[in-house]
Design a protein around this motif. Sequence first.
Motif, PDB file in Angstrom:
ATOM      1  N   ILE A  86       0.833  -1.209   0.000  1.00  0.00           N
ATOM      2  CA  ILE A  86       0.000   0.000   0.000  1.00  0.00           C
ATOM      3  C   ILE A  86       0.865   1.256   0.000  1.00  0.00           C
ATOM      4  N   ALA A  87       1.848   1.310   0.906  1.00  0.00           N
ATOM      5  CA  ALA A  87       2.707   2.493   0.984  1.00  0.00           C
ATOM      6  C   ALA A  87       3.541   2.663  -0.280  1.00  0.00           C
ATOM      7  N   GLY A  88       4.117   1.567  -0.779  1.00  0.00           N
ATOM      8  CA  GLY A  88       4.938   1.648  -1.985  1.00  0.00           C
ATOM      9  C   GLY A  88       4.142   2.057  -3.204  1.00  0.00           C
ATOM     10  N   THR A  89       2.923   1.540  -3.353  1.00  0.00           N
ATOM     11  CA  THR A  89       2.076   1.917  -4.481  1.00  0.00           C
ATOM     12  C   THR A  89       1.699   3.391  -4.404  1.00  0.00           C
ATOM     13  N   MET A 135      22.016   3.138   0.954  1.00  0.00           N
ATOM     14  CA  MET A 135      21.058   2.829   2.011  1.00  0.00           C
ATOM     15  C   MET A 135      21.727   2.824   3.383  1.00  0.00           C
ATOM     16  N   GLN A 136      22.954   2.354   3.417  1.00  0.00           N
ATOM     17  CA  GLN A 136      23.682   2.330   4.681  1.00  0.00           C
ATOM     18  C   GLN A 136      24.000   3.744   5.154  1.00  0.00           C
ATOM     19  N   ASP A 137      24.431   4.613   4.240  1.00  0.00           N
ATOM     20  CA  ASP A 137      24.759   5.988   4.604  1.00  0.00           C
ATOM     21  C   ASP A 137      23.513   6.773   5.027  1.00  0.00           C
ATOM     22  N   LEU A 138      22.368   6.408   4.470  1.00  0.00           N
ATOM     23  CA  LEU A 138      21.114   7.075   4.839  1.00  0.00           C
ATOM     24  C   LEU A 138      20.472   6.463   6.076  1.00  0.00           C
ATOM     25  N   HIS A 139      21.121   5.441   6.644  1.00  0.00           N
ATOM     26  CA  HIS A 139      20.627   4.758   7.844  1.00  0.00           C
ATOM     27  C   HIS A 139      19.223   4.177   7.626  1.00  0.00           C
ATOM     28  N   LEU A 140      19.024   3.610   6.456  1.00  0.00           N
ATOM     29  CA  LEU A 140      17.726   3.011   6.124  1.00  0.00           C
ATOM     30  C   LEU A 140      17.744   1.488   6.185  1.00  0.00           C
ATOM     31  N   LEU A 149      11.237   3.010  -0.727  1.00  0.00           N
ATOM     32  CA  LEU A 149      11.724   4.164  -1.486  1.00  0.00           C
ATOM     33  C   LEU A 149      12.400   3.794  -2.808  1.00  0.00           C
ATOM     34  N   PRO A 150      13.358   2.832  -2.840  1.00  0.00           N
ATOM     35  CA  PRO A 150      14.018   2.545  -4.123  1.00  0.00           C
ATOM     36  C   PRO A 150      13.057   2.057  -5.205  1.00  0.00           C
ATOM     37  N   MET A 151      12.072   1.245  -4.832  1.00  0.00           N
ATOM     38  CA  MET A 151      11.149   0.713  -5.827  1.00  0.00           C
ATOM     39  C   MET A 151      10.076   1.714  -6.211  1.00  0.00           C
ATOM     40  N   PHE A 210       5.621  -4.689  -5.541  1.00  0.00           N
ATOM     41  CA  PHE A 210       5.875  -4.629  -4.096  1.00  0.00           C
ATOM     42  C   PHE A 210       5.421  -5.909  -3.402  1.00  0.00           C
ATOM     43  N   TRP A 211       4.291  -6.444  -3.820  1.00  0.00           N
ATOM     44  CA  TRP A 211       3.778  -7.657  -3.171  1.00  0.00           C
ATOM     45  C   TRP A 211       4.705  -8.846  -3.397  1.00  0.00           C
ATOM     46  N   ASN A 212       5.266  -8.954  -4.575  1.00  0.00           N
ATOM     47  CA  ASN A 212       6.122 -10.092  -4.902  1.00  0.00           C
ATOM     48  C   ASN A 212       7.600  -9.843  -4.601  1.00  0.00           C
ATOM     49  N   ASP A 213       7.912  -8.723  -3.967  1.00  0.00           N
ATOM     50  CA  ASP A 213       9.316  -8.388  -3.739  1.00  0.00           C
ATOM     51  C   ASP A 213       9.983  -9.389  -2.799  1.00  0.00           C
ATOM     52  N   TYR A 214      11.124  -9.859  -3.226  1.00  0.00           N
ATOM     53  CA  TYR A 214      11.926 -10.783  -2.421  1.00  0.00           C
ATOM     54  C   TYR A 214      13.362 -10.277  -2.293  1.00  0.00           C
ATOM     55  N   THR A 215      13.907  -9.792  -3.398  1.00  0.00           N
ATOM     56  CA  THR A 215      15.320  -9.411  -3.454  1.00  0.00           C
ATOM     57  C   THR A 215      15.656  -8.290  -2.483  1.00  0.00           C
ATOM     58  N   ASN A 216      14.859  -7.213  -2.485  1.00  0.00           N
ATOM     59  CA  ASN A 216      15.173  -6.067  -1.627  1.00  0.00           C
ATOM     60  C   ASN A 216      15.076  -6.420  -0.145  1.00  0.00           C
ATOM     61  N   PHE A 217      14.120  -7.248   0.204  1.00  0.00           N
ATOM     62  CA  PHE A 217      14.024  -7.681   1.604  1.00  0.00           C
ATOM     63  C   PHE A 217      15.234  -8.525   1.981  1.00  0.00           C
ATOM     64  N   LYS A 218      15.692  -9.322   1.038  1.00  0.00           N
ATOM     65  CA  LYS A 218      16.850 -10.171   1.319  1.00  0.00           C
ATOM     66  C   LYS A 218      18.125  -9.353   1.457  1.00  0.00           C
ATOM     67  N   ILE A 219      18.244  -8.251   0.731  1.00  0.00           N
ATOM     68  CA  ILE A 219      19.473  -7.445   0.740  1.00  0.00           C
ATOM     69  C   ILE A 219      19.490  -6.455   1.895  1.00  0.00           C
ATOM     70  N   TYR A 220      18.378  -5.726   2.080  1.00  0.00           N
ATOM     71  CA  TYR A 220      18.378  -4.593   3.000  1.00  0.00           C
ATOM     72  C   TYR A 220      17.818  -4.914   4.393  1.00  0.00           C
ATOM     73  N   ILE A 221      17.142  -6.032   4.541  1.00  0.00           N
ATOM     74  CA  ILE A 221      16.500  -6.352   5.822  1.00  0.00           C
ATOM     75  C   ILE A 221      17.200  -7.548   6.457  1.00  0.00           C
TER      76      ILE A 221
END
Length: 287
Positions: A86-89, A135-140, A149-151, A210-221
């Motif tokens: 919802i937020a990403g859309t 993302m690291q420098d922005l403390h996200l 934000l990136p997507m 956003f619903w099917n996102d896997y890669t960003n969660f795996k990298i940043y979370i």
Amino acid sequence: MSEEQLVYKKKKKKFKIFPIVNAIIFIIISLLILFPMWKVIVDSFDARSATSFRWWPKMFSLGGYNAILTRSSLYWPFVISVITTIAGTFFGLLLATLGGYVLIQWKMPGRNFFAYMLLFTMIFDGGMIPKYLVMQDLHLLDTLWAVILPMSINVYNLVLMRNFFEGIPESLFEAAEIDGCSPMGIFFRIVLPLSKAALASIGLMFAVTFWNDYTNFKIYIRKNNLYNFQIKLRNMVMDSNIPTDDTVDPNTIANAATIVAVLPFMIIYPFCQQYFVQGVNVGAVKE
């Protein structure tokens, strides 16, 4: 031979085989796509799922869905997926519509420069490591903003929205300016109401992404409590972390989880179909 017979004979000669061949090819492609989907659906209802293809469940059971829906550890990841979708859309549509509207302001200084800069990012991407460092420098890191934000910044959807805005008659903008409407007033009162088809189609693309996102969660979370439903689904299927149920096969539960993952958009799509069909022409060549 009468004139009507000559016309009928000429029409008969114009018969072409291409439409028939084209239809057959697309029917074959559709069947190749539907067969795996049907197998997953059948296996999700079959208590004794098998590797071979079956038209109908051999032993009908809702145990697979019961094992998924009653597992409390999947509730919060499902909520995380809903929140990010919802937020990403919302942010994606906000940036795409505002960016597209700015790019159709022909009198704005530097419009072409900004357009070329945006198109440049579509061709040359920074890469995974630079994005991670940013993302690291922005403390996200370990926050949902690192995923949202990136997507949300999708130049392709922005260009599609701009092309749709360009199709709005310029006389409407001129009439609104004569009536004393500000640029943002034109955006909210003229542009957005006329862009329902584009908003629905592009919004649906954002939501599915956003619903099917896997890669960003795996990298940043890295926090387990911030993983979305897709991450938990992958861990459950690939790491043999399937809920135990003696009445159904583990493969049945895995297939039921797959159906549960795609079910929300199977429900939403019929309500958006009218706008989505209209929006498929976004970016098409106009007369």
